[in-house]
Design a protein around this motif. Sequence first.
Motif, mmCIF file in Angstrom:
data_model
loop_
_atom_site.group_PDB
_atom_site.id
_atom_site.type_symbol
_atom_site.label_atom_id
_atom_site.label_comp_id
_atom_site.label_asym_id
_atom_site.label_seq_id
_atom_site.Cartn_x
_atom_site.Cartn_y
_atom_site.Cartn_z
ATOM 1 N N TYR A 234 0.814 -1.226 0.000
ATOM 2 C CA TYR A 234 0.000 0.000 0.000
ATOM 3 C C TYR A 234 0.836 1.259 0.000
ATOM 4 N N LEU A 235 2.003 1.199 0.576
ATOM 5 C CA LEU A 235 2.830 2.407 0.579
ATOM 6 C C LEU A 235 3.394 2.702 -0.811
ATOM 7 N N TYR A 236 3.812 1.660 -1.531
ATOM 8 C CA TYR A 236 4.255 1.910 -2.916
ATOM 9 C C TYR A 236 3.095 2.486 -3.732
ATOM 10 N N SER A 237 1.904 1.947 -3.507
ATOM 11 C CA SER A 237 0.744 2.452 -4.261
ATOM 12 C C SER A 237 0.490 3.919 -3.926
ATOM 13 N N ALA A 238 0.570 4.252 -2.626
ATOM 14 C CA ALA A 238 0.373 5.656 -2.223
ATOM 15 C C ALA A 238 1.419 6.529 -2.906
ATOM 16 N N CYS A 239 2.634 6.031 -2.983
ATOM 17 C CA CYS A 239 3.727 6.792 -3.580
ATOM 18 C C CYS A 239 3.511 6.963 -5.085
ATOM 19 N N GLU A 240 2.992 5.925 -5.712
ATOM 20 C CA GLU A 240 2.759 5.985 -7.163
ATOM 21 C C GLU A 240 1.752 7.078 -7.547
ATOM 22 N N THR A 241 0.860 7.396 -6.606
ATOM 23 C CA THR A 241 -0.113 8.456 -6.926
ATOM 24 C C THR A 241 0.579 9.815 -7.081
ATOM 25 N N LEU A 242 1.848 9.897 -6.668
ATOM 26 C CA LEU A 242 2.574 11.161 -6.804
ATOM 27 C C LEU A 242 3.342 11.224 -8.128
ATOM 28 N N GLY A 243 3.067 10.262 -9.018
ATOM 29 C CA GLY A 243 3.645 10.341 -10.353
ATOM 30 C C GLY A 243 5.015 9.708 -10.478
ATOM 31 N N ILE A 244 5.207 8.587 -9.801
ATOM 32 C CA ILE A 244 6.464 7.850 -9.967
ATOM 33 C C ILE A 244 6.098 6.370 -10.032
ATOM 34 N N THR A 245 6.866 5.568 -10.766
ATOM 35 C CA THR A 245 6.494 4.151 -10.897
ATOM 36 C C THR A 245 7.190 3.315 -9.831
ATOM 37 N N ARG A 246 6.608 2.137 -9.604
ATOM 38 C CA ARG A 246 7.180 1.224 -8.624
ATOM 39 C C ARG A 246 8.571 0.785 -9.083
ATOM 40 N N GLU A 247 8.733 0.595 -10.393
ATOM 41 C CA GLU A 247 10.031 0.175 -10.934
ATOM 42 C C GLU A 247 11.111 1.212 -10.612
ATOM 43 N N GLN A 248 10.732 2.504 -10.790
ATOM 44 C CA GLN A 248 11.694 3.574 -10.494
ATOM 45 C C GLN A 248 12.064 3.555 -9.004
ATOM 46 N N LEU A 249 11.047 3.336 -8.189
ATOM 47 C CA LEU A 249 11.298 3.313 -6.741
ATOM 48 C C LEU A 249 12.244 2.173 -6.380
ATOM 49 N N TYR A 250 12.010 1.015 -6.984
ATOM 50 C CA TYR A 250 12.895 -0.130 -6.722
ATOM 51 C C TYR A 250 14.313 0.177 -7.195
ATOM 52 N N GLU A 251 14.383 0.800 -8.366
ATOM 53 C CA GLU A 251 15.704 1.111 -8.901
ATOM 54 C C GLU A 251 16.477 2.002 -7.921
ATOM 55 N N ASP A 252 15.769 2.973 -7.358
ATOM 56 C CA ASP A 252 16.432 3.868 -6.399
ATOM 57 C C ASP A 252 16.875 3.117 -5.147
ATOM 58 N N LEU A 253 16.083 2.130 -4.746
ATOM 59 C CA LEU A 253 16.484 1.316 -3.586
ATOM 60 C C LEU A 253 17.732 0.508 -3.943
ATOM 61 N N HIS A 254 17.663 -0.144 -5.107
ATOM 62 C CA HIS A 254 18.755 -1.058 -5.480
ATOM 63 C C HIS A 254 20.066 -0.318 -5.755
ATOM 64 N N SER A 255 19.957 0.926 -6.220
ATOM 65 C CA SER A 255 21.185 1.668 -6.514
ATOM 66 C C SER A 255 21.767 2.298 -5.246
ATOM 67 N N GLY A 256 20.996 2.247 -4.154
ATOM 68 C CA GLY A 256 21.482 2.844 -2.917
ATOM 69 C C GLY A 256 21.080 4.311 -2.783
ATOM 70 N N LYS A 257 20.374 4.825 -3.799
ATOM 71 C CA LYS A 257 19.978 6.234 -3.751
ATOM 72 C C LYS A 257 18.912 6.462 -2.674
ATOM 73 N N ALA A 258 17.955 5.563 -2.618
ATOM 74 C CA ALA A 258 16.895 5.704 -1.610
ATOM 75 C C ALA A 258 17.319 4.984 -0.336
ATOM 76 N N LYS A 259 16.865 5.490 0.769
ATOM 77 C CA LYS A 259 17.217 4.889 2.058
ATOM 78 C C LYS A 259 16.073 4.038 2.586
ATOM 79 N N TYR A 260 16.378 3.237 3.574
ATOM 80 C CA TYR A 260 15.361 2.508 4.343
ATOM 81 C C TYR A 260 15.843 2.522 5.780
ATOM 82 N N SER A 261 14.967 2.103 6.684
ATOM 83 C CA SER A 261 15.310 2.211 8.097
ATOM 84 C C SER A 261 16.573 1.396 8.419
#
Lengths: 266, 320
Positions: B84-111
Amino acid sequence: MKPIKELNPQFLESTENKKHLIDYLLGVADNYLILGQRLGELCGHGPNLEPDIALTNISLDMLGQVRSFYQYIAQLRGDKSTEDDIAFLRKEREYKNVLLVEQPNTDFGYVIVRQFFFDVYNRMFLGALQQSADETLRALAFKGIKEASYHERFSGDWLKRLGDGTEESKTRVQQAVNDLWIYTDELFHTTNADDAMIAAGVAPDMLQLKEYYYEKVGELLSTATLEIPEVEYFQKGGKEGLHSEHMGYILTEMQYMQRAYPDSKW
Amino acid sequence: MSEAEIKNLEVQFDAKIARDEKIEPKDWMPEKYRKTHIRQISQHAHSEIVGMLPEGNWITRAPSLRRKVALLAKVQDEAGHGLYLYSACETLGITREQLYEDLHSGKAKYSSIFNYPTMTWADMGAIGWLVDGAAIINQVPLCSTSFGPYARAMVRVCKEESFHQRQGYEIMLSLCNGSEEQKEMAQDALNRWWWPSLMMLGPTDAASTHTEQSMKWKLKRKTNDELRQQFIDQTVPQAELLGLTIPDPDLKWNDEKGSYDFGEIDWDEFWQVVKGHGPMNKKRLDDRRNAWNNGAWVREAATAYAAKQKLKKEETAQAV
């Protein structure tokens, strides 16, 4: 559904009958345990969130079923044994699951094919078990059938996607079908305990459904544009406690806590 | 749009948030609001799915069938939260694939908490009790945050998290009521998870860069230090009830301020892990990348199959 036979009220007073019933139940329930365990390994590692969640659901359903069966066995034994003793404290040769369910999660194709081969059988089995002469088993079958149909739909749908998807997916999933096909025949193999329970009307005679099973599986494989392997020899042994080399590792992991900390409450 | 027009929209936007009205995906929003929300919601979603790994590590070894089922269900809930959080995020005009890419590249953080290893079964208890406990403190205020899809997702997430926390505490309670060895296992888990849990509430207010803006947008209602104090005050009595010792010699009740004083947090360790050098950072990201890369052929197959089915349907429709 009505039972095909009424169970003689004295049936379980015979030690031999009771032993056969317990062995029969282990043969059924151990499949759920080992397949549930295998699916549990995948949680968090799926190709996407949706199939990850779905496979975990199936694992949960399997483990839910196994608990009911083991609780029933514990009750039949009438000693102090619990579902956990039955799940975690047996030796390798005492597990009676078929070889199919212990096969590893080689890739998503193998996971789906293993699941599909089991699901088609399981749904037919639970359908037939609803007419068991044993009241508890009728109830368990009734409870499990809905989820079993859902599992079959899930694995069947994925089989179609993988078979009729890309060249790569077709090659991969065909390989899985070829490798796992040899384990399907064992699903219909019966032990002495099974035969005794079939005779008593407690267990359905699955041999009678074997042709239908292969028809159903073949139908879906052909919709999925996959070939039915031509195999001369099948593997069997799991139901008699003769397992593959995978089994020892599955148990080592699964039993670790119970073996390292005997008699503890968790 | 002229600068004056944008200014006017911004004034209306701020007034709407001040009136406690929700911002919906199709409403106008300042670019910075969109970006901050993509960052925070995706970070939250990534935390859910990376967070599946340390606990997933114990599914196959859970000590009883009941615990195995509960743990599987819990980890599955986290996958659901991610969804549900990815879906909420997608409503802001970004795709789940892009979000994953940012995670995998280390650009996005997680706890960062998920970059510690789960060594024993007691870690399943400690994570539920402490990590989910700290997460709830962070997240409850988000149920009334200004961005509608996020707020609604959080209502559900919080309900499930509070169930997970009770479940974790109950694991600890069983251990503490068990053998000496089990109790030691519980204490050891508390020792290892206590400080990282305090760090979960974020850097001190003095070092926190996002607080002020986030307060305005209701992404935050209390500062990191306030939340940390709340967590400590709530958790210490729970540890006492278990008969466990909080691994902080400076921890003591301060009558005057009506809360606990506590020792210095090792912020060097915090930044080391945040920057990617914790004990499990590499393994966690490798696991996520592997799951994604190994699943590529499966996703491609599903897409190809769907396209073929669509074509077939269209052909049938034309033939009719």
